[in-house]
Design an enzyme around this catalytic site. Sequence first.
Site: not given
Length: 382
Positions: A120, A122-124, A126-127, A129, A173
């Site tokens: 998802p 902007q959920t923190g 690490s999408g 990276s 991350d």
Amino acid sequence: MEPNGSSPVVIEHKAYARIGLLGNPSDVYYGRTISLSIENFWACVRLEPSEDLLILPHPTHDLVKFGSLSHLVNRLENEGYYGGVRLLMAICKVFTSYCEEQGIHLHDNNFSLSYDTNIPRQTGLSGSSAIACAAFSCLLDFYNVRDKIAVKIRPQLILNAEKELGIVAGLQDRVAQVYGGLVYMDFNKASMNKNGYGNYTQLDTSLLPPLHLIYAENPSDSGKVHSAVRQRWLDGDEFIISSMEEVASLALEGRSALLEKDYAKLAALMNRNFDLRRQMFGDAALGALNIEMVEVARRVGAASKFTGSGGAVVAFCPDGPLQVEALTDACKKAGFCIVPVKVVPSVLNEIDVRTLVTKNRLGVNGPQTPVFSLPCPVENVR
């Protein structure tokens, strides 16, 4: 393998979403963290040999065709301007630059890169990276240089690619995604200045209690949270410095709590981690929606904290299944998604492990002298 060292077959690699369990965001401040990679969400990159070098846009995340002007505007307001193509380009650039600096030969064959992700936005978690990490793994195998770039070096190279795009982040991350599993990280200043990386210890994932991930479908942007605190830390603000040192100490205490399976202690540390973050950053920076995710969990007695910089929360129910049911009901009523966390085991293969005992140089934005990497130990119950 073809005679020139290239791979004639399609290469695919996944990198997984990351949960910061304890210590974040002290990784940016010479601190310590404990993080885990989760199977629930991932990014996958596919590399295929091709006549021309192609970076293929994702049909959804790199959308360039719209039904109307209002469709375009609505898309930008909700998703932002950036997809994954820029990440694929940046990692190719950093990978090539590092290999050139280190005298690592790369053959001349071309390829196409494409990606998919279900992390998802902007959920923190690490999408960004994850896309870069998966692409980096594809490049290692396509050029057959996995044995020439040590595991400990890779997180910094991935971070360097993101820095090229103005992404503000620390090493945590990328370490979690390169290693997989559950990792304790020590980013002490002496090691970082000498080697360009910290000391990383893989922990047995069976030490973890059941965890749950809570996230919002329309979260805030996690990339804006670090700025003011970072400047105050650089300016020598005593409150920020002492608070960040305490945040880092929570990871050290947390490692002991996990090894001893002292889950009551773990719950207290998780709550303290968020409380310290809140004191440092303030409610306005964290965002009302993000704070409410934490509070929903706490109202049923669960421990909770951000997984990263906002948009998702990791929760632990020390009282067991009935408390999990209460948490699930509370999240649904509040409009939040909740899923049980599925932990990824270590993703290191035999070649990766061998690089942990070989000499390598960081080169890009790091020390130029050779360093010696010790094996990454795995800790279990005492």
